[in-house]
Design an enzyme around this catalytic site. Structure first.
Site, PDB file in Angstrom:
ATOM      1  N   SER A   1       1.278  -1.070   0.189  1.00  0.00           N
ATOM      2  CA  SER A   1       0.147  -0.327   0.274  1.00  0.00           C
ATOM      3  C   SER A   1       1.126   0.993  -0.032  1.00  0.00           C
ATOM      4  CB  SER A   1      -0.811  -0.155   1.229  1.00  0.00           C
ATOM      5  OG  SER A   1      -2.157   0.972   0.848  1.00  0.00           O
TER       6      SER A   1
ATOM      7  N   ASP B   1      -4.621  -1.976  -4.923  1.00  0.00           N
ATOM      8  CA  ASP B   1      -3.813  -2.191  -3.019  1.00  0.00           C
ATOM      9  C   ASP B   1      -4.842  -3.498  -2.301  1.00  0.00           C
ATOM     10  OD1 ASP B   1      -3.133  -1.424  -0.775  1.00  0.00           O
ATOM     11  OD2 ASP B   1      -3.745   0.704  -0.685  1.00  0.00           O
TER      12      ASP B   1
END
Length: 678
Positions: free
Chosen positions: A203, A327
């Site tokens: 992330s 993500d």
């Protein structure tokens, strides 16, 4: 314009523009004639109104012809022309249903409707043609960190010192735009001589890993984060898409990140792939298979870097080779087992995802809670797996090549970091996050042991109490080494100003005001020409208490510990505030008399002194930066009480000015952002 469909639409819209312009001119010159053609008897009011409409037709027709000359530079203008055409189609059709116009007028409505749809179709082809492959946009910014006098010798962060017994891995977890905190923590680890053979990013942590593998040292990383325009993270879609927000793929896109954020951060994909000093792995979610994929650094490309930070709802997935990538935060926010698989037996996790018992109200805070649940839960499952591996190793097994237990260190904020909207709105700054990350890492380094931390869910728990009040303060003034008295140092140190930028957090307002021993937390970075620029403080404190000999006076003490070239220093400052009005009110309230001590506290020898000042501009910024985590009137009362105690009589004078300045700044920012094309 290589595509035939685009060329055809281009010529069709030219015809629409010419027809609209000519028809509008006729309507402007002879509105009564056109009204009769449409089956309506002209009246003075209708003639005037129809002529006005003709004027707007001339303007919009001319605008369409104008933007067709350079369509890629004026895309948003097409949207407004399309809206005018669709609105005109609706208005004319409505007039026919009300017997205002004859049915023949439906031909005009049809022309406007078709024109509007053609313009929207052309706009879509422009956007698709102009959306480049991400890797084609990325041009690394020159990596030239600001020079500092006599920098201490350092080894590259990625280097593995000779003879190092353990193989260390750096685990950079996510945290949105707030991962600037990690840059400060990395600087503290680097200065402590802790280096890594492998790094893993998930992330938001992907950005910091990419900066490291691009060849940057933590000091440069901090400098880039400090100067990044946070608003560049947000890139809106075309306006018409928000009319059907319920059916949008995402609220924004990656254009701002690819065009502005990555280049400013110095992320260089070619340098990442060519890096041989440190292994790296970047985590992305393979949405097609619902699995996490760890991509080796020598195989990563820009599309995968973007995919790794493409959070659902806010950014669209990246389509590559028939697969959707995004993500990985909903699967895991840190990949410790990848590091174990690569042979690391000492893991350093930089964790900035919250973990407290507090359940917050509101849609966005609860969306963040879902991320916290997913991220912490996945981390705890990996820690359980590592504990099982360690138990087998202690029983005599060799597991995945490991013959000794795996050690885990985890650096985290003392309290949950403010959320991304606070950073975007300027309630907190990247400066504060970096300074806090540095101080948090220093705090851990002062107490950690080689055995690491217990592998339990408590490893990420943070203080649940948010500060009652926080504010930012900048002071600067003449300062001289070799002097022991502040006034003497100020007289000699005009060419060597000492500046600090601090963020002060008061966790309990009542205890802070009533108890002199209850210090507020202070994180800061300093600049002093003999030492260098943007040096973060290892720890800091701020106390405010009443003087025993004068009930109308209050004393403020500032303390900041920092290092320069391996030596510790401590800045101690005192400010006196009196409630009596007079010519010296401003002078007393805005002067900080400082001494610089050798060592980690003010017991060391004084090696420098000076007087720092709070300018009028900085005072207004200080007041406008005051924020309370308390809600409603309780929060406003906390700000009011502290302001009066902190500034005395000056609060009544400058608080209204600060509120006005803050409002003007917000309005200017909103205007600037509104004027920025998506």
């Amino acid at each position: 314009m290589s595509q035939p469909s685009e060329r055809g639409l281009h010529w069709a819209l030219k015809a629409v523009g010419v027809i609209t312009l000519i028809a509008g001119a006729m309507q402007l010159v002879a509105p009564g004639f056109e009204l009769r053609l449409l089956g309506t008897e002209p009246s003075p009011a209708s003639v005037h109104f129809f002529g006005t409409i003709g004027m707007f037709m001339v303007l919009f027709g001319g605008l369409l012809l104008h933007v067709l000359k350079r369509p890629h530079e004026n895309r948003d203008a097409f949207l407004w022309v399309a809206l005018q055409k669709l609105g005109a189609a609706y208005a004319v059709a409505w007039g026919v249903t009300r017997d205002i116009f004859s049915p023949i007028t439906l031909g005009v409505a049809g022309f406007d409707l078709l024109s509007g749809l053609l313009i929207l179709g052309y706009l879509q082809t422009l956007r698709e043609a102009q959306r480049p492959v991400a890797s084609a946009l990325l041009k690394p910014a020159p990596r030239t960190p600001p020079p500092s006098p006599e920098p201490p010798p350092v080894r590259p962060l990625a280097a593995r010192p000779p003879g190092e017994a353990r193989r260390r891995s750096l685990i950079l977890a996510g945290g949105g735009m707030r991962v600037a905190w990690q840059a400060g923590a990395l600087r503290a680890l680097h200065e402590a001589g802790i280096h890594f053979a492998h790094g893993d990013g998930t992330s938001g942590g992907i950005m910091n890993l990419a900066m490291m593998l691009s060849g940057q040292l933590p000091e440069e990383m901090c400098g880039r984060w400090r100067t990044l325009r946070i608003q560049d993270f947000v890139s809106f879609r075309s306006p018409e898409q928000y009319l059907k927000a319920w059916d949008m793929e995402a609220l924004g896109d990656a254009d701002g990140i690819v065009r502005h954020v990555f280049p400013h951060l110095g992320i260089d994909v070619d340098a990442i792939r060519a890096n041989t000093a440190m292994e790296g792995s970047f985590n992305v979610c393979d949405f097609t298979r619902k699995t996490n994929e760890a991509i080796p650094h020598d195989q990563v490309d820009l599309d995968m870097l973007v995919a790794g930070i493409s959070l659902p709802i806010f950014m669209p997935p990246v389509r590559k080779a028939g697969t959707l990538y995004l993500d990985s935060v909903w699967i895991q926010d840190a990949n410790l087992l990848e590091a174990v698989r690569r042979g690391a037996d000492e893991l350093w996790v930089l964790w900035c995802i919250g973990n407290t018992p507090t359940y917050r109200k509101g849609v966005f805070p609860q969306y963040v809670h879902m991320i916290e649940l997913s991220a912490n839960g996945a981390l705890f499952a990996q820690l359980e797996r590592i504990q099982e591996i360690n138990d087998r190793i202690r029983a005599g097994e060799t597991v995945h090549g490991h013959q000794r237990p795996i050690v885990v260190h985890l650096v985290k904020p003392a309290q949950p970091l403010p959320l991304d909207p606070d950073l975007y709105a300027g309630h907190i700054t990247a400066d504060t996050l970096i300074d806090q990350g540095y101080a948090d890492a220093c705090r851990y380094l002062e107490t950690f042991t080689p055995r690491g931390l217990p592998l339990s869910p408590e490893i990420t728990q943070m203080n649940a109490f948010l500060p009652s009040l926080a504010f930012r303060e900048t002071m600067s003034g003449a300062f001289s080494l070799g002097e022991t008295e502040p006034t003497a140092g100020a007289g000699k140190g005009r060419s060597t100003p000492f500046t600090f930028h601090a963020t002060i957090s008061v966790d309990d307002m009542e205890a802070f005001i009533q108890n002199p021993e209850h210090a507020a937390r202070l994180v800061a970075h300093i600049s002093f020409p003999p030492f260098g620029k943007d040096i973060p403080t290892k720890r800091g404190s701020f106390n405010l208490f009443k003087a025993s000999d004068d009930p109308k006076a209050r004393l403020m003490t500032y303390g900041m510990a920092f290092e320069h070239q391996g030596r510790e220093y401590y800045l101690a400052g005192t400010k006196t505030i009196r409630d009596d009005r007079g010519a010296d009110l401003w002078h007393d309230t805005t002067r900080l008399y400082c001494r610089l001590h050798e060592g980690g506290d003010e017991r060391g020898a004084v090696v420098g002194a000076g007087v720092l000042k709070l300018t009028l501009g900085e005072l207004i910024k200080l007041v406008s930066s005051m924020r309370s985590s308390l809600e409603g009137s309780e929060g406003r009362q906390a700000v009011l009480r502290f302001g009066q105690f902190f500034l005395g009589t000056l609060w009544d004078v400058y608080a209204p000015m600060a509120q006005k300045a803050d409002g003007m700044a917000r309005e200017a920012s909103a205007t600037r952002d509104a004027g920025t094309p998506p």
